[in-house]
Scaffold this active site. Structure first.
Site, PDB file in Angstrom:
ATOM      1  N   GLY A   1      -9.299  52.733 -32.090  1.00 58.82           N
ATOM      2  CA  GLY A   1      -9.752  51.338 -32.209  1.00 58.82           C
ATOM      3  C   GLY A   1      -8.583  50.421 -32.481  1.00 58.82           C
ATOM      4  O   GLY A   1      -7.432  50.804 -32.270  1.00 58.82           O
ATOM      5  N   ASN A   2      -8.859  49.224 -32.938  1.00 57.78           N
ATOM      6  CA  ASN A   2      -7.777  48.290 -33.278  1.00 57.78           C
ATOM      7  C   ASN A   2      -8.234  47.382 -34.419  1.00 57.78           C
ATOM      8  O   ASN A   2      -9.361  47.479 -34.892  1.00 57.78           O
ATOM      9  CB  ASN A   2      -7.332  47.485 -32.057  1.00 57.78           C
ATOM     10  CG  ASN A   2      -8.457  46.664 -31.483  1.00 57.78           C
ATOM     11  OD1 ASN A   2      -8.954  45.750 -32.143  1.00 57.78           O
ATOM     12  ND2 ASN A   2      -8.896  46.981 -30.274  1.00 57.78           N
ATOM     13  N   HIS A   3      -7.318  46.488 -34.857  1.00 61.66           N
ATOM     14  CA  HIS A   3      -7.563  45.701 -36.080  1.00 61.66           C
ATOM     15  C   HIS A   3      -8.351  44.413 -35.855  1.00 61.66           C
ATOM     16  O   HIS A   3      -8.449  43.601 -36.772  1.00 61.66           O
ATOM     17  CB  HIS A   3      -6.230  45.340 -36.735  1.00 61.66           C
ATOM     18  CG  HIS A   3      -5.500  46.520 -37.293  1.00 61.66           C
ATOM     19  ND1 HIS A   3      -6.032  47.307 -38.274  1.00 61.66           N
ATOM     20  CD2 HIS A   3      -4.300  47.044 -36.987  1.00 61.66           C
ATOM     21  CE1 HIS A   3      -5.182  48.277 -38.557  1.00 61.66           C
ATOM     22  NE2 HIS A   3      -4.124  48.137 -37.784  1.00 61.66           N
TER      23      HIS A   3
ATOM     24  N   ALA B   1     -11.070  42.282 -28.330  1.00 63.36           N
ATOM     25  CA  ALA B   1      -9.832  43.064 -28.173  1.00 63.36           C
ATOM     26  C   ALA B   1     -10.258  44.431 -27.652  1.00 63.36           C
ATOM     27  O   ALA B   1     -10.491  45.372 -28.417  1.00 63.36           O
ATOM     28  CB  ALA B   1      -9.128  43.185 -29.513  1.00 63.36           C
TER      29      ALA B   1
END
Ligand code: C5P
Length: 399
Positions: free
Chosen positions: A208-210, A276
């Site tokens: 995943g990402n932030h 995102a």
């Protein structure tokens, strides 16, 4: 702003002296302003100044000792279109978290029928103290909107984060909420993507990402304020939003996001793609949890579908499509390439190198490039004010 009823709560910090300018701005733009002050704040700015500028009596205590009348906090709560507390001290902040009501201001906060926004102001060590951070996070969860403190010179002589946002910034945040509800997007339908995507490796792990999803949610809120019907397709976030005109679709992976967007895009007027999305996903998803065996583990990745690219490829002349570009280098060049490659009407660019822009934070600094070769840069603002700028840009663009 004309005719909007703004209730202004003032607490006891040195930044209180700046509130005179905020009251002037609100009054000049046609708002009705009533003020409540904590007793401590009267040491920093005179109630006479506040009352004269707002053209209304000021509430300080629960009752007025002189004439025996009382200040009805419930009535304040019913009267206001918006409650703004500026400056907000660490003391009042902690009491808002607790639900204390040992001042007229706090009792009014608990009685509010409408939204509360706050502009914290404190010295830098107080602002970054874990308890302040925790308390700010809690009131945000409770639905309060925070206009982040800025970096600059502080009354203590130190320089750092903690300085109250300037009156103009606070004014824009207020305007973004109450001034925008003019139904200028009534009858329009918009799909918005937000948040990260989670690409599963096995039943318990993912890539995943932030991304916090904040930008996409603020855009959704502003469209709702302006009368639009919104489909918000979001990856996993801590955020929530409810509205009769909102369809909130929660997904995990890029493939899920694509199929939801494919279901609705042809019926939408606008697409704002702020998610995102992970560019790659694991080629294989293990059915059982991957066991720890070897010293090294190689995960094979395959490319995810580009959702924005798909929407651009089937876009009709009547639809308007907006993408985002978060870059760490060559912002304009990369943004321009994406604008063309994905057949966008405009692209909202921000650089991770700008202080206060990007993931997780409450502010953003954007530049917009459209397919008519117009380029416009904006100041660092709260994500709420940025959302309004983007939607105002869209409004001007469609003419
Ligand atoms: O190419 P890049 O990922 O930088 O493009 C960013 C823009 O494209 C954002 O608007 C993002 O939401 C969108 N995007 C998408 N699907 C992807 C990758 C990016 O919709 N797989």
């Amino acid at each position: 702003m004309r005719g909007k009823r703004i209730l202004l709560g003032i607490t006891g910090g040195i930044a209180a002296y700046k509130i005179a300018f905020l009251i002037r701005l609100l009054k000049k733009n046609g708002a009705d302003v009533k003020c409540i002050m904590t007793p401590a704040s009267t040491e920093f700015i005179s109630p006479l100044v506040v009352s004269t500028l707002s053209n209304n009596p000021v509430g300080i205590e629960f009752w007025n000792k002189k004439d025996g009348t009382w200040n009805n906090h419930v009535e304040y709560g019913l009267w206001a279109d918006l409650f703004i507390i500026a400056p907000l001290t660490a003391n009042t902040l902690s009491k808002m978290v607790q639900g204390s009501c040992d001042s007229l201001l706090l009792a009014t906060y608990l009685s509010m029928k409408t939204k509360t926004i706050v502009a914290p102001a404190m010295d830098l060590d107080m602002y970054i103290h874990p308890s302040t951070k925790r308390n700010l996070a809690q009131i945000e969860k409770d639905g309060v909107e925070i206009i982040p403190a800025e970096i600059g010179e502080l009354a203590s002589g130190l320089t750092g984060e903690g300085r109250m946002a300037e009156p103009e910034t606070i004014f824009s945040a207020i305007e973004a909420i109450v001034g925008a509800s003019n139904n200028d997007f009534l009858g329009k339908k918009v799909v918005i993507t937000a948040g990260p995507t989670y690409e599963a490796l096995d039943p318990v792990r993912f890539i995943g990402n932030h991304s916090s999803g904040k930008m996409g949610f603020k855009i959704a809120q502003d469209f709702l304020n302006r009368g639009a019907k919104v489909i918000l397709v979001t990856g996993p976030t801590n955020l929530s939003l409810e509205d009769d005109n909102l369809s909130l679709i929660k997904i995990k992976s890029a493939e899920d996001m694509l199929s939801e967007v494919q279901n609705c895009w042809k019926n939408c007027d606008f697409g704002i793609f702020a998610a995102a999305v992970a560019d790659y996903r694991p080629k294989n998803q293990a059915i059982e949890k991957i066991k720890k065996k070897t010293d090294e583990l190689t995960i094979e990745l395959v490319k995810n579908p580009d959702i924005l690219n798909w929407a651009g490829s089937v876009k009709t002349e009547n639809q308007c499509l907006v993408g985002f570009a978060l870059e760490t280098q060559n912002l304009l060049e990369n943004g321009a390439k994406k604008l063309e490659a994905k057949n966008l009407n405009f692209i909202v660019m921000n650089s991770l190198k700008d202080n206060g822009a990007g993931f997780g934070v409450d502010t953003n600094k954007i530049t917009i490039l459209d397919n008519r070769n117009n380029l416009q840069s904006f100041e660092l603002k709260s994500k709420e004010a940025v959302a309004k700028d983007i939607i105002d840009y869209l409004k001007t663009y469609i003419g």
